[in-house]
Design a protein around this motif. Structure first.
Motif, mmCIF file in Angstrom:
data_model
loop_
_atom_site.group_PDB
_atom_site.id
_atom_site.type_symbol
_atom_site.label_atom_id
_atom_site.label_comp_id
_atom_site.label_asym_id
_atom_site.label_seq_id
_atom_site.Cartn_x
_atom_site.Cartn_y
_atom_site.Cartn_z
ATOM 1 N N LYS A 82 0.829 -1.207 0.000
ATOM 2 C CA LYS A 82 0.000 0.000 0.000
ATOM 3 C C LYS A 82 0.869 1.265 0.000
ATOM 4 O O LYS A 82 0.572 2.234 -0.692
ATOM 5 C CB LYS A 82 -0.923 0.004 1.225
ATOM 6 N N ILE A 83 1.924 1.234 0.806
ATOM 7 C CA ILE A 83 2.837 2.376 0.878
ATOM 8 C C ILE A 83 3.509 2.600 -0.476
ATOM 9 O O ILE A 83 3.594 3.728 -0.971
ATOM 10 C CB ILE A 83 3.889 2.157 1.983
ATOM 11 N N GLY A 84 3.988 1.513 -1.079
ATOM 12 C CA GLY A 84 4.653 1.614 -2.370
ATOM 13 C C GLY A 84 3.729 2.121 -3.463
ATOM 14 O O GLY A 84 4.132 2.932 -4.306
ATOM 15 N N LYS A 85 2.491 1.676 -3.438
ATOM 16 C CA LYS A 85 1.515 2.115 -4.445
ATOM 17 C C LYS A 85 1.235 3.612 -4.314
ATOM 18 O O LYS A 85 1.157 4.336 -5.319
ATOM 19 C CB LYS A 85 0.210 1.331 -4.284
ATOM 20 N N ILE A 231 5.461 8.312 4.352
ATOM 21 C CA ILE A 231 4.293 7.510 3.995
ATOM 22 C C ILE A 231 4.342 6.235 4.820
ATOM 23 O O ILE A 231 5.328 5.488 4.775
ATOM 24 C CB ILE A 231 4.287 7.173 2.487
ATOM 25 N N THR A 232 3.293 5.983 5.597
ATOM 26 C CA THR A 232 3.281 4.834 6.486
ATOM 27 C C THR A 232 1.869 4.255 6.561
ATOM 28 O O THR A 232 0.967 4.704 5.857
ATOM 29 C CB THR A 232 3.801 5.233 7.890
ATOM 30 N N ASP A 233 1.679 3.264 7.433
ATOM 31 C CA ASP A 233 0.369 2.627 7.550
ATOM 32 C C ASP A 233 -0.324 3.071 8.835
ATOM 33 O O ASP A 233 0.245 3.786 9.669
ATOM 34 C CB ASP A 233 0.502 1.103 7.501
ATOM 35 N N GLU A 234 -1.560 2.623 9.012
ATOM 36 C CA GLU A 234 -2.394 3.100 10.115
ATOM 37 C C GLU A 234 -1.969 2.580 11.487
ATOM 38 O O GLU A 234 -2.547 2.960 12.498
ATOM 39 C CB GLU A 234 -3.854 2.709 9.865
ATOM 40 N N ASP A 245 4.100 16.214 12.929
ATOM 41 C CA ASP A 245 3.406 17.380 12.400
ATOM 42 C C ASP A 245 3.982 18.675 12.983
ATOM 43 O O ASP A 245 4.157 19.664 12.291
ATOM 44 C CB ASP A 245 1.909 17.279 12.718
ATOM 45 N N GLY A 246 4.317 18.634 14.278
ATOM 46 C CA GLY A 246 4.921 19.796 14.928
ATOM 47 C C GLY A 246 6.306 20.109 14.389
ATOM 48 O O GLY A 246 6.769 21.254 14.462
ATOM 49 N N MET A 247 6.971 19.100 13.829
ATOM 50 C CA MET A 247 8.295 19.296 13.232
ATOM 51 C C MET A 247 8.202 19.750 11.776
ATOM 52 O O MET A 247 9.221 20.016 11.139
ATOM 53 C CB MET A 247 9.089 17.975 13.274
ATOM 54 N N GLY A 248 6.989 19.787 11.251
ATOM 55 C CA GLY A 248 6.803 20.173 9.853
ATOM 56 C C GLY A 248 6.928 19.051 8.869
ATOM 57 O O GLY A 248 7.090 19.272 7.667
ATOM 58 N N VAL A 249 6.853 17.794 9.365
ATOM 59 C CA VAL A 249 6.940 16.618 8.505
ATOM 60 C C VAL A 249 5.523 16.153 8.169
ATOM 61 O O VAL A 249 4.740 15.833 9.071
ATOM 62 C CB VAL A 249 7.706 15.464 9.188
ATOM 63 N N LYS A 250 5.192 16.086 6.900
ATOM 64 C CA LYS A 250 3.884 15.605 6.477
ATOM 65 C C LYS A 250 3.822 14.077 6.639
ATOM 66 O O LYS A 250 4.741 13.383 6.248
ATOM 67 C CB LYS A 250 3.628 15.974 5.016
ATOM 68 N N VAL A 251 2.741 13.590 7.233
ATOM 69 C CA VAL A 251 2.568 12.141 7.403
ATOM 70 C C VAL A 251 1.364 11.707 6.578
ATOM 71 O O VAL A 251 0.246 12.192 6.776
ATOM 72 C CB VAL A 251 2.342 11.771 8.881
ATOM 73 N N THR A 252 1.598 10.809 5.641
ATOM 74 C CA THR A 252 0.529 10.238 4.816
ATOM 75 C C THR A 252 0.291 8.805 5.286
ATOM 76 O O THR A 252 1.199 7.979 5.259
ATOM 77 C CB THR A 252 0.913 10.243 3.327
ATOM 78 N N ILE A 253 -0.927 8.533 5.747
ATOM 79 C CA ILE A 253 -1.270 7.205 6.268
ATOM 80 C C ILE A 253 -2.119 6.474 5.251
ATOM 81 O O ILE A 253 -3.129 6.976 4.787
ATOM 82 C CB ILE A 253 -2.027 7.342 7.611
#
Length: 254
Positions: A82-85, A231-234, A245-253
């Protein structure tokens, strides 16, 4: 519960039951300061009872060991797919990207459907073999010392070739993500090569399943301040998402 022995036993029991503990929760439950809890956790770690992590402690050893690529492919296979896709969908028409080594970035390579032309610089032999099947993908395979455990190259030759390029995105797989220590891999030469790849890219995107959080490898790649997106999983904890998020890193789940 101000008795140190009672506090320690409480912490030990909770770690055994839950697998991890949080400093804030322990402060509220034991009615002591965070300084006291952190001292307790350090003493328990020194005794080999637990391992300290960012904001708490865990019963699992956070330090990663090197494993063969065919063994790592079987771990969290569904999450990696899922992450790779999702990562593959970030590749744009006429893009120039860098792909590092690892089983998660390999799944990304398998999902790439090039729009018009695509240039890929990679250290991973399996990624290069996957992408060479596409007529519209130009693959630049870095040279160097071959790491059999990861099917990738490392060393000064790879770094020297990188000096002549600059790409829009760098897709990075890691062995560990620690909120204090940053991104790591089990090999110091690979970590050094990954740092150069970051310097040669406009944007760094990390592909990591949730089991990589709270883990540390031998070689440090970079701090989290050098990462644009993960990009990671749930399975990732809400606490970690908030810190990132506080560090300014976007997290895509996914």
């Amino acid at each position: 519960m101000n008795n140190i022995a009672e506090r320690h036993q409480y912490i030990i029991n909770k770690v055994k039951q839950q697998g991890h503990v949080n400093v804030v929760d322990l402060c509220n439950e034991l009615e002591v300061s965070s300084v006291t809890i952190r001292k307790d956790l350090k003493l328990l770690e020194d005794k080999g009872i637990l391992f300290r992590t960012h904001g708490g402690a865990t019963s699992h050893n956070p330090y990663m060991i090197d494993r063969p690529v065919n063994e790592k492919e079987k771990l969290q296979a569904g999450e990696k797919d899922k992450i790779g896709k999702t990562a593959a969908q970030m590749v744009e028409a006429n893009d120039s990207i860098i792909i590092a080594s690892g089983t998660t970035v390999l799944t990304m390579a398998k999902h790439i459907q090039p729009q018009e032309s695509l240039t890929v610089v990679t250290s991973a032999l399996n990624v290069a073999l996957e992408l060479m099947q596409h007529r519209d993908v130009e693959v630049l395979q870095l040279g160097g010392i071959l790491r059999k455990s990861s099917s990738s190259v490392v060393g000064p030759y790879a770094i020297q070739i990188l000096e002549d390029f600059f790409c829009s995105k760098f897709f990075l797989g890691v062995d560990g993500i620690d909120l204090d220590f940053g991104l790591t891999t089990t090999n110091s030469m690979e970590a050094h090569l990954n740092r150069q790849m970051i310097n040669k890219s406009q944007k760094t995107i990390v592909l990591a399943d949730s089991t990589k959080f709270g883990k540390r490898g031998f070689g440090k790649i970079c701090g989290l301040e050098d990462v644009d997106e993960i990009i990671t999983d749930e399975g990732i904890s809400e606490h970690i998402v908030q810190v990132l998020d506080g560090m300014g890193v976007k997290v895509t789940i996914v």
